[in-house]
Motif scaffolding. Structure first.
Motif, mmCIF file in Angstrom:
data_model
loop_
_atom_site.group_PDB
_atom_site.id
_atom_site.type_symbol
_atom_site.label_atom_id
_atom_site.label_comp_id
_atom_site.label_asym_id
_atom_site.label_seq_id
_atom_site.Cartn_x
_atom_site.Cartn_y
_atom_site.Cartn_z
ATOM 1 N N ARG A 174 0.873 -1.184 0.000
ATOM 2 C CA ARG A 174 0.000 0.000 0.000
ATOM 3 C C ARG A 174 0.905 1.227 0.000
ATOM 4 N N GLU A 175 1.340 1.588 -1.202
ATOM 5 C CA GLU A 175 2.284 2.706 -1.309
ATOM 6 C C GLU A 175 1.590 4.058 -1.410
ATOM 7 N N LYS A 176 0.322 4.045 -1.813
ATOM 8 C CA LYS A 176 -0.457 5.279 -1.903
ATOM 9 C C LYS A 176 -1.791 5.042 -1.210
ATOM 10 N N LYS A 177 -2.415 6.092 -0.759
ATOM 11 C CA LYS A 177 -3.712 5.951 -0.102
ATOM 12 C C LYS A 177 -4.739 5.331 -1.040
ATOM 13 N N SER A 178 -4.651 5.666 -2.316
ATOM 14 C CA SER A 178 -5.682 5.254 -3.258
ATOM 15 C C SER A 178 -5.468 3.870 -3.851
ATOM 16 N N SER A 179 -4.320 3.237 -3.604
ATOM 17 C CA SER A 179 -4.075 1.961 -4.265
ATOM 18 C C SER A 179 -3.570 0.899 -3.293
ATOM 19 N N PHE A 180 -3.909 -0.341 -3.649
ATOM 20 C CA PHE A 180 -3.571 -1.484 -2.786
ATOM 21 C C PHE A 180 -3.329 -2.656 -3.724
ATOM 22 N N SER A 181 -2.128 -3.222 -3.692
ATOM 23 C CA SER A 181 -1.780 -4.319 -4.588
ATOM 24 C C SER A 181 -1.643 -5.609 -3.812
ATOM 25 N N LEU A 182 -1.960 -6.703 -4.492
ATOM 26 C CA LEU A 182 -1.823 -8.033 -3.901
ATOM 27 C C LEU A 182 -0.985 -8.885 -4.836
ATOM 28 N N THR A 183 -0.001 -9.590 -4.284
ATOM 29 C CA THR A 183 0.834 -10.489 -5.077
ATOM 30 C C THR A 183 0.633 -11.920 -4.611
ATOM 31 N N VAL A 184 0.328 -12.782 -5.565
ATOM 32 C CA VAL A 184 0.334 -14.215 -5.316
ATOM 33 C C VAL A 184 1.776 -14.662 -5.518
ATOM 34 N N THR A 185 2.429 -15.104 -4.470
ATOM 35 C CA THR A 185 3.882 -15.295 -4.555
ATOM 36 C C THR A 185 4.277 -16.508 -5.394
ATOM 37 N N SER A 186 3.455 -17.555 -5.388
ATOM 38 C CA SER A 186 3.719 -18.737 -6.193
ATOM 39 C C SER A 186 2.372 -19.413 -6.471
ATOM 40 N N ALA A 187 1.848 -19.143 -7.638
ATOM 41 C CA ALA A 187 0.487 -19.604 -7.945
ATOM 42 C C ALA A 187 0.415 -21.133 -7.929
ATOM 43 N N GLN A 188 -0.685 -21.635 -7.380
ATOM 44 C CA GLN A 188 -0.866 -23.085 -7.272
ATOM 45 C C GLN A 188 -1.771 -23.579 -8.385
ATOM 46 N N LYS A 189 -1.392 -24.733 -8.949
ATOM 47 C CA LYS A 189 -2.166 -25.322 -10.036
ATOM 48 C C LYS A 189 -3.603 -25.584 -9.572
ATOM 49 N N ASN A 190 -4.538 -25.388 -10.462
ATOM 50 C CA ASN A 190 -5.964 -25.588 -10.179
ATOM 51 C C ASN A 190 -6.515 -24.580 -9.172
ATOM 52 N N GLU A 191 -5.761 -23.530 -8.927
ATOM 53 C CA GLU A 191 -6.261 -22.486 -8.038
ATOM 54 C C GLU A 191 -7.189 -21.588 -8.843
ATOM 55 N N MET A 192 -8.421 -21.595 -8.465
ATOM 56 C CA MET A 192 -9.380 -20.733 -9.143
ATOM 57 C C MET A 192 -10.165 -19.996 -8.082
ATOM 58 N N ALA A 193 -10.121 -18.705 -8.149
ATOM 59 C CA ALA A 193 -10.838 -17.907 -7.157
ATOM 60 C C ALA A 193 -11.054 -16.512 -7.718
#
Lengths: 113, 111
Positions: B68-87
């Motif tokens: 959260r580097e700015k008030k208006s923005s918020f980022s999310l990182t999936v660090t290592s995506a898992q197979k068959n992960e659906m959401a």
């Protein structure tokens, strides 16, 4: 532990009939109460909220909910449902000033023609 | 009024890949949230941020990072995506810390 229970995963109602979706919470203090609706492939939209005062609150599209403290409940009601009300409804409760909501598991509302 | 924008709308990645989801809000709200919603299920909190540069872990933070580097923005990182992960990943913001406003979501598929 604090929790929110929506006991009905699915509710089927005929168009024009009345509706009640149930929500109960476990919390000893005074909660902040919300109902949200999620239409298919969309985010959640706030339907109504209760913070204090009159325990019956009105929301959008004819929905209302009643806070019954003695029963720890906040059931959602509508007098006459329309096919466009088909959606998933979530109850959420704010407790303890920790910036978080505790979410129920949702109730899918199906409207029969 | 205001709006929450989430990008991308659809995200397809490979197993093990690092993937980033972005959220912008123009409500001028202090608090922002990331939730994960599995198909047909409820919401689980991943991260939230009370103010710029603040980060708080939710119940589902393992496997994710947030920024959260700015008030208006918020980022999310999936660090290592898992197979068959659906959401679907939902971003929300709040002025009060309780009444939350949601974006339309990012649908993740991992091949």
């Amino acid at each position: 532990a604090q929790s929110v229970t929506q006991p009905d995963a699915r509710v089927t109602v005929s168009e024009g009939a009345s509706l009640q979706l149930r929500c109960k919470y476990s919390y000893s203090g005074t909660p902040y109460l919300f109902w949200y609706v999620q239409y298919p492939r969309q985010g959640l939209q706030l339907l109504l909220k209760y913070y204090s005062g009159d325990p019956v609150v009105q929301g959008v599209n004819g929905f209302e909910a009643e806070f019954i403290k003695s029963n720890s409940s906040f059931h959602l009601r509508k007098a006459s449902v329309h096919w466009s009300d088909s959606a998933v409804y979530f109850c959420a409760v704010g407790m303890d000033s920790n910036y978080q909501l505790i979410w129920g598991s949702g109730t899918k509302l199906i409207i029969k023609p | 009024g205001g709006i929450i924008t989430q990008t991308p709308k659809f995200l397809i990645g490979q197993e093990g890949q690092k993937l980033t989801l972005k959220c912008q809000q123009n409500f001028n709200h202090d608090t922002m949230y990331w939730y994960r919603q599995d198909s047909g299920k409820g919401l689980r909190l991943i991260y939230y941020s009370i103010t710029e540069n603040d980060l708080q872990k939710g119940d589902l933070s393992e496997g994710y990072d947030a920024s959260r580097e700015k008030k208006s923005s918020f980022s999310l990182t999936v660090t290592s995506a898992q197979k068959n992960e659906m959401a679907v990943f939902l971003c929300a913001s709040s002025k009060t810390g309780y009444e939350q406003y949601f974006g339309p979501g990012t649908r993740l598929t991992v091949l």
